[in-house]
Design a protein around this motif. Structure first.
Motif, PDB file in Angstrom:
ATOM      1  N   LYS A 207      11.837  31.547 -15.443  1.00  0.00           N
ATOM      2  CA  LYS A 207      10.743  32.336 -14.856  1.00  0.00           C
ATOM      3  C   LYS A 207       9.926  31.479 -13.900  1.00  0.00           C
ATOM      4  O   LYS A 207       9.770  30.281 -14.102  1.00  0.00           O
ATOM      5  CB  LYS A 207       9.861  32.897 -15.957  1.00  0.00           C
ATOM      6  CG  LYS A 207      10.674  33.851 -16.808  1.00  0.00           C
ATOM      7  CD  LYS A 207       9.860  34.714 -17.711  1.00  0.00           C
ATOM      8  CE  LYS A 207      10.793  35.754 -18.316  1.00  0.00           C
ATOM      9  NZ  LYS A 207      10.766  35.730 -19.787  1.00  0.00           N
ATOM     10  N   LYS A 356       0.830  39.713 -18.998  1.00  0.00           N
ATOM     11  CA  LYS A 356       2.062  39.472 -18.237  1.00  0.00           C
ATOM     12  C   LYS A 356       3.030  38.595 -19.034  1.00  0.00           C
ATOM     13  O   LYS A 356       4.238  38.774 -18.953  1.00  0.00           O
ATOM     14  CB  LYS A 356       1.745  38.808 -16.898  1.00  0.00           C
ATOM     15  CG  LYS A 356       1.148  39.801 -15.929  1.00  0.00           C
ATOM     16  CD  LYS A 356       1.019  39.220 -14.548  1.00  0.00           C
ATOM     17  CE  LYS A 356       0.535  40.300 -13.585  1.00  0.00           C
ATOM     18  NZ  LYS A 356      -0.398  39.776 -12.589  1.00  0.00           N
ATOM     19  N   GLU A 361       6.915  38.813 -17.980  1.00  0.00           N
ATOM     20  CA  GLU A 361       6.925  38.395 -16.578  1.00  0.00           C
ATOM     21  C   GLU A 361       6.704  36.884 -16.473  1.00  0.00           C
ATOM     22  O   GLU A 361       7.308  36.212 -15.638  1.00  0.00           O
ATOM     23  CB  GLU A 361       5.838  39.149 -15.813  1.00  0.00           C
ATOM     24  CG  GLU A 361       5.868  38.901 -14.321  1.00  0.00           C
ATOM     25  CD  GLU A 361       4.755  39.653 -13.585  1.00  0.00           C
ATOM     26  OE1 GLU A 361       4.280  40.690 -14.094  1.00  0.00           O
ATOM     27  OE2 GLU A 361       4.361  39.177 -12.503  1.00  0.00           O
ATOM     28  N   TYR A 362       5.826  36.347 -17.320  1.00  0.00           N
ATOM     29  CA  TYR A 362       5.588  34.903 -17.358  1.00  0.00           C
ATOM     30  C   TYR A 362       6.252  34.315 -18.595  1.00  0.00           C
ATOM     31  O   TYR A 362       6.377  34.990 -19.617  1.00  0.00           O
ATOM     32  CB  TYR A 362       4.090  34.587 -17.469  1.00  0.00           C
ATOM     33  CG  TYR A 362       3.215  35.029 -16.327  1.00  0.00           C
ATOM     34  CD1 TYR A 362       3.733  35.501 -15.123  1.00  0.00           C
ATOM     35  CD2 TYR A 362       1.822  34.955 -16.455  1.00  0.00           C
ATOM     36  CE1 TYR A 362       2.902  35.898 -14.096  1.00  0.00           C
ATOM     37  CE2 TYR A 362       0.989  35.342 -15.428  1.00  0.00           C
ATOM     38  CZ  TYR A 362       1.524  35.827 -14.250  1.00  0.00           C
ATOM     39  OH  TYR A 362       0.692  36.208 -13.246  1.00  0.00           O
TER      40      TYR A 362
END
Ligand code: ADP
Ligand code: ZN
Length: 722
Positions: A207, A356, A361-362
């Motif tokens: 990521k 997030k 996402e993170y």
């Protein structure tokens, strides 16, 4: 050759790309002077091409190129496009972000890096010890910056050699410092298992963004340092961002001892010349680590290997003047361009970032314990309602007084924290109730006993103290000192022999005001440090074993959906200053509402409990990060003009809502809470939106309605709704 040029005039009417003919060696990113109408103006080359679409007679040549090394790194062109698209500012305004203002205004000149290089072996007398050392060094290293050599061997020795023809000096456009191998990494620590795992997780993750959630004292700084060092060793550069006020002397000396000249500090506290020199060291490749507050995200670095945002939740990462960028956005774009990682670190991540991470996402990296499993300080709640009942009307609970006495006796240090700047800031006429206000801004004035005057905190205007009320002529004017002052006075009474330092916006002034205070406290020249928000973050004072939080719940009552989050962050951060070294730490938290759930989570260091609860509330009530708060501000020197412009803004917004009613949770228009600042009247349209879908259109409306007489701009999730 033809150059595509952006002229350095931030106005929508000239927000275009202009073409000029240019020499073959022109470079993208160069600052140039070009004929523009009847004038000569500054501009930037953002593109080059062998052909032009314009007829030959309309093409004019570039007049002059400023610096040999283009001021802008190639990446700026792509960043400029993203910034102008996202925040709707003219291209020139976006490009300006990348240059120190000193450079644009021509106050300082390009400083080329001067190098010394080996020319030939010559016989030297035995007495020329230093010269022989320099020569030996140069033979081995071929060349070296003059500044480095002078520092090592003395300027005289270097110049002597040059005079004799054994070496010569030349200036260099751009090169890497020959000392970049960094053999002496002072202060380096052996990472603990938890730190090593965090470093590995950050480096291996697929990521882009890494959220490093580590409790206070878990050794995040060391993780940043190691991550930076690894990228530097790979020949890359790094950006390290810290909140406005936590560039502490400790942080700087740590960076300097570790990275030597590789670290350049971009900081508003530097003088114009210093700032430019640091910037230029980065641009020229002499330094490869940019350290600084928000604006250092625009550091002129190429080949970036890592970007770090420490205390990512901090409010200072959002710009409050145009373009109102979010530092994390810019950092993400730069990370994408350079294909590198972005690290967001905090003991109390923002709800938005943590969400997030939860959603995947993170990459979430968690450090649950302090270094060496040191316990987090115990937080004792002092119920101030009981204190009042007990007849204690002072600012200090019994518990805090006892703990303070003990701390002083043991020779340790204490921090006393106030959650706001002033207690009774206003100046009131007791006869008629008149309150002193600023003539430029519709806000009450604050009394500052040090300079014996009244100040406006919005425009900085100073007013003389009143001996009589301007309304009724009464002479019973009530002045109250600011909060921190009163606390210091009370502490002096309680502990007459204690040495007390105070740090807030009033005591911190000038170039390095707060460095001086922090340095003095770190050197144990004081026993107690009294301060506001400024002392909450980042500092590592090993002798501090007690933190008193005088009014923990004050910020719970602010009219802001984030007040719970802010309070939790503040308590955690301030508490984190206690017991960082060997001695055990304590915190006394004074409050009038001990049952409040935010305080309960904070006292137990329960971030995830806090997060789950807060996220659920935000989702249920439709607040960010589950919605977007958007404010369109209209300001003008003319009240009528402002109001008229607001009407136009609002009718466009209503039309937008008619198209997409489901996107709007709320829309209204009103006077801004502060009706006037610095002579400008302020109105606003306030809305809550389901998503960012309409954001671009709202920016369009602001651009369309803006005029020379009325300024219109958009704020996203503004930190301050005044
Ligand atoms: P944080 O930024 O997470 O609040 P710091 O980075 O300030 O924590 O570290 C807390 C303390 O632990 C500091 O005094 C630091 O010098 C020390 N420390 C950090 N890493 C190590 C390590 N690997 N070994 C020994 N001490 C360490
Ligand atoms: Zn004012």
């Amino acid at each position: 050759m033809y150059a595509q040029v952006i002229v350095d005039i931030a106005h929508s009417q000239v927000d275009k790309i202009f073409e000029y003919s240019c020499p073959d060696d022109a470079a993208i990113g160069s600052r140039v002077k070009v004929p523009f109408g009847s004038r000569i103006v500054d501009g930037f080359i953002i593109g080059l091409s062998g052909t032009t679409s314009l007829p030959a007679e309309r093409i004019k040549p570039i007049k002059e190129t400023f610096d040999e090394l283009p001021a802008l790194v190639p990446e700026c062109v792509s960043l400029m496009e993203r910034i102008t698209e996202r925040y709707r500012v003219p291209k020139a305004a976006a490009l300006r972000l990348f240059l120190p203002s000193e450079m644009r205004l021509g106050k300082v000149r390009e400083a080329r890096v001067r190098y010394v290089r080996f020319v030939k072996e010559i016989p030297l007398t035995a007495s020329a010890v230093k010269q022989r050392e320099v020569l030996a060094f140069l033979k081995e290293n071929i060349e070296s910056p003059l500044s480095v050599l002078s520092e090592k061997f003395g300027r005289g020795a270097v110049e002597g050699l040059v005079k004799k023809g054994a070496a010569d000096i030349f200036s260099k456009r751009r090169t890497r410092s020959p000392f970049s191998d960094m053999k002496e990494r002072a202060g380096e620590k052996i990472p603990t298992a938890a730190q090593a795992a965090a470093i590995e997780s950050a480096e291996k993750s697929d990521k882009r963004v890494q959220l490093l959630h580590g409790v206070t004292g878990s050794g995040k700084t060391e993780i940043y340092m190691q991550l930076i060092a690894r990228q530097i060793a790979l020949g890359k550069s790094a950006i390290f961002l810290v909140p406005e006020i936590s560039l502490t002397p400790q942080m700087l000396s740590q960076l300097r001892s570790r990275f030597k000249g590789e670290a350049a500090i971009l900081h508003s506290g530097l003088s114009a010349g210093e700032r430019f020199d640091e910037w230029w060291r980065l641009r020229s490749g002499e330094a490869r680590i940019a350290v600084g507050a928000r604006s250092a995200v625009f550091a002129p670095l190429e080949n970036i290997g890592i970007i770090i945002i420490d205390e990512e939740h901090d409010g200072s990462y959002v710009s409050e003047s145009a373009p109102r960028y979010s530092t994390a956005d810019i950092a993400k774009w730069r990370a994408e361009y350079n294909d590198c990682k972005l690290i967001l670190g905090s003991a109390t991540p923002s709800v938005e970032s943590y969400l997030k991470a939860e959603e995947g996402e993170y990459n979430l990296i968690t450090l649950k314990d302090r270094i060496n499993k040191k316990p987090l300080p115990e937080i004792i709640i002092a119920d101030m309602r009981k204190e009042v009942k007990r007849g204690n009307a002072s600012s200090f609970s019994l518990a805090l007084r006892e703990e303070l006495a003990e701390t002083l006796e043991e020779g340790n240090q204490a921090i006393v924290f106030l959650n706001r700047r002033g207690y009774s800031q206003t100046v009131i006429c007791r006869d008629c109730g008149y309150v002193a206000k600023c003539g430029n801004c519709d806000v009450t004035l604050t009394y500052h006993s040090e300079d014996g005057c009244l100040k406006c905190h919005y425009c900085g205007a100073k007013y003389r103290m009143l001996d009589a009320c301007p309304e009724c002529g009464g002479r019973h004017i009530l002045y109250n000192g600011t909060g921190t002052q009163r606390v210091v006075a009370d502490l002096k009474k309680l502990f007459p022999s204690a040495r007390i330092l105070r740090m807030d916006n009033d005591t911190v002034s000038g170039k390095d005001g707060h460095y001086r205070i922090l340095k003095s406290f770190a050197a144990k020249e004081a026993d107690i440090l009294v301060g506001t928000q400024m002392i909450a973050k980042g500092h590592d004072f090993p002798s501090v074993t007690l933190v008193g939080i005088l009014d923990a719940d004050m910020s719970l009552h602010f009219a802001d959906y984030r007040s719970g989050e802010r309070t939790f962050q503040l308590i955690t951060q301030v508490s984190g200053r206690s017991g960082r070294a060997d001695a055990k730490g304590k915190v006394v938290l004074q409050t009038y509402c001990p049952e409040n759930y935010i305080l309960r989570y904070a006292v137990n260091y329960d971030y995830s409990g806090f997060f789950e609860n807060e996220a659920a509330v935000r989702r249920a009530t439709g607040f960010p990060p589950y919605s977007l708060i958007c404010r369109v501000m209209v300001t003008s020197q003319d009240d009528g003009e402002a109001l008229e412009t607001l009407r136009r803004v609002y009718s466009s917004l209503e039309a937008l809502r008619a198209e997409k009613p489901q996107e709007f949770i709320f829309l209204n228009r009103m006077h801004s809470p502060i009706k006037k600042i610095q002579g400008r009247y302020r109105y606003q349209a306030l809305m809550r939106l389901k998503s960012e879908e309409l954001l671009a259109k709202i920016y369009d409306i602001a651009v369309e309605c803006s005029s020379d007489d009325a300024l219109v701009y958009v704020e996203e999730n503004p930190a301050n709704l005044s």
